[in-house]
Motif scaffolding. Structure first.
Motif, mmCIF file in Angstrom:
data_model
loop_
_atom_site.group_PDB
_atom_site.id
_atom_site.type_symbol
_atom_site.label_atom_id
_atom_site.label_comp_id
_atom_site.label_asym_id
_atom_site.label_seq_id
_atom_site.Cartn_x
_atom_site.Cartn_y
_atom_site.Cartn_z
ATOM 1 N N VAL A 172 0.835 -1.206 0.000
ATOM 2 C CA VAL A 172 0.000 0.000 0.000
ATOM 3 C C VAL A 172 0.866 1.251 0.000
ATOM 4 O O VAL A 172 0.645 2.199 -0.771
ATOM 5 C CB VAL A 172 -0.948 -0.004 1.220
ATOM 6 N N TRP A 209 -7.683 -5.006 -0.166
ATOM 7 C CA TRP A 209 -7.151 -3.636 -0.098
ATOM 8 C C TRP A 209 -5.997 -3.455 -1.091
ATOM 9 O O TRP A 209 -5.945 -2.468 -1.833
ATOM 10 C CB TRP A 209 -6.653 -3.333 1.315
ATOM 11 N N MET A 210 -5.076 -4.402 -1.089
ATOM 12 C CA MET A 210 -3.893 -4.290 -1.942
ATOM 13 C C MET A 210 -4.275 -4.304 -3.419
ATOM 14 O O MET A 210 -3.765 -3.497 -4.210
ATOM 15 C CB MET A 210 -2.922 -5.433 -1.633
ATOM 16 N N LEU A 217 -6.368 -0.951 -4.374
ATOM 17 C CA LEU A 217 -5.492 0.220 -4.442
ATOM 18 C C LEU A 217 -4.488 0.091 -5.579
ATOM 19 O O LEU A 217 -4.144 1.087 -6.234
ATOM 20 C CB LEU A 217 -4.767 0.399 -3.108
#
Length: 322
Positions: free
Chosen positions: A63, A179-180, A183
């Motif tokens: 991130v 999430w990774m 994003l």
């Protein structure tokens, strides 16, 4: 009249090998994975839980490294990301305790925005090199987190926050993987498909030329430093959610891994080129190396030596064309 020498480059190009340096991170990742899979098969390297643990341990680095790709591509650097992650984890945990999960999320992101604004103003308006600005901010952020928390862990009691920010799973997939990937997809599209991404690359590729072409290079650098700090704050929030507490130590030393992941992926330290996909693979490669060396049973000192040697070799091969 063509010769063997003339046809060799075209043959290499047709096989996709002429630009092998550009793909060295992907080649290296596959090679290292295969080597570990063979040598550590009996130690559970290929166990799904172990592979998912690599993702969990790498997600926060990825991130921050996605945002670092923008900073480096614009010709700047941010050394404060690890400290900002720790500070954001503390402010988030304290705000959750005072006002609930939404308050905590706002506080965490606001921490990143404030730090990024200071970094951006000092670098672009006053003219302090980003290396020095963010180095100083590293100490300020760490000291502030220690002072606010009294060097103690701040527990997070909200189960919903912990599930969303790092601790949950969707089926077998950890939320951190989502999430990774999300994003990463956004970062890739913005860098490659938008005018902002093109201006970032143009600023790092040649600031004077970019200014003459009408690009506000100071604004671009200001914005990428804010993006970097906010990504670091989000990483700190993910750390806090996964570990169910905010601690000033979270993210400590991550700045080196973050920069290494971006450079491993093909982003130039001198600006002008960057790839978000390569950065994510670079972060996963670092996590893969760490996990494999631990399973090999090497002492910590030996792990540091082996990891450093592998990273230097990979960077030398991928950056040699520059």
């Amino acid at each position: 009249m063509s010769t063997d020498r003339d046809t060799a480059p075209s043959l290499l190009a047709s096989l996709g090998l002429a630009n092998w340096r550009q793909n060295i991170i992907y080649i290296g990742f596959v090679v290292i994975f295969i080597v570990f899979a063979i040598t550590l098969f009996d130690k559970g390297f290929l166990n799904p839980n172990n592979l998912l643990n690599i993702v969990r341990q790498t997600a926060m680095i990825a991130v921050m490294a996605i945002a670092m790709t923008y900073v480096l591509s614009a010709g700047e650097i941010d050394l404060s990301v690890g400290a900002v992650a720790g500070l954001a984890s503390v402010t988030t945990a304290m705000a959750i305790d005072a006002g609930g999960p939404v308050t905590g999320i706002v506080a965490g992101l606001a921490t990143g925005a404030v730090v990024g604004t200071f970094n951006g103003l000092l670098t672009t308006r006053i003219g302090i090199p980003s290396f020095l600005t963010t180095l100083a901010m590293m100490g300020i952020a760490t000291g502030t987190a220690m002072w606010m928390s009294d060097t103690a862990a701040v527990p997070i009691i909200s189960k919903s926050y912990s599930w969303i920010f790092g601790g949950g799973n969707i089926g077998p997939a950890p939320v951190l993987l989502i999430w990774m990937l999300v994003l990463g997809a956004v970062g890739h599209v913005v860098l490659r498909r938008t005018s902002f991404g093109r201006r970032v690359l143009a600023t790092g590729g040649g600031e004077v030329a970019a200014r003459y072409s009408g690009i506000d290079t100071k604004s671009i650098k200001f914005r990428v430093l804010i993006i970097s700090a906010m990504a670091a704050a989000l990483a700190g929030m993910l750390y806090a959610g996964r570990l169910q507490s905010g601690r000033f130590q979270l993210g400590q030393g991550d700045e080196l891994s973050v920069i290494a992941a971006a450079v491993l992926g093909g982003t130039s330290l001198f600006g002008g080129s960057g790839t978000v996909i390569g950065t994510i693979v670079g972060a996963l490669m670092i996590g893969l190396i760490n996990n494999g060396l631990i399973l090999m049973g090497l002492e910590f000192s030996q792990q540091l030596i082996a990891r450093g040697a592998i990273i230097i070799l990979a960077v030398a091969l991928s950056q040699g064309r520059k």
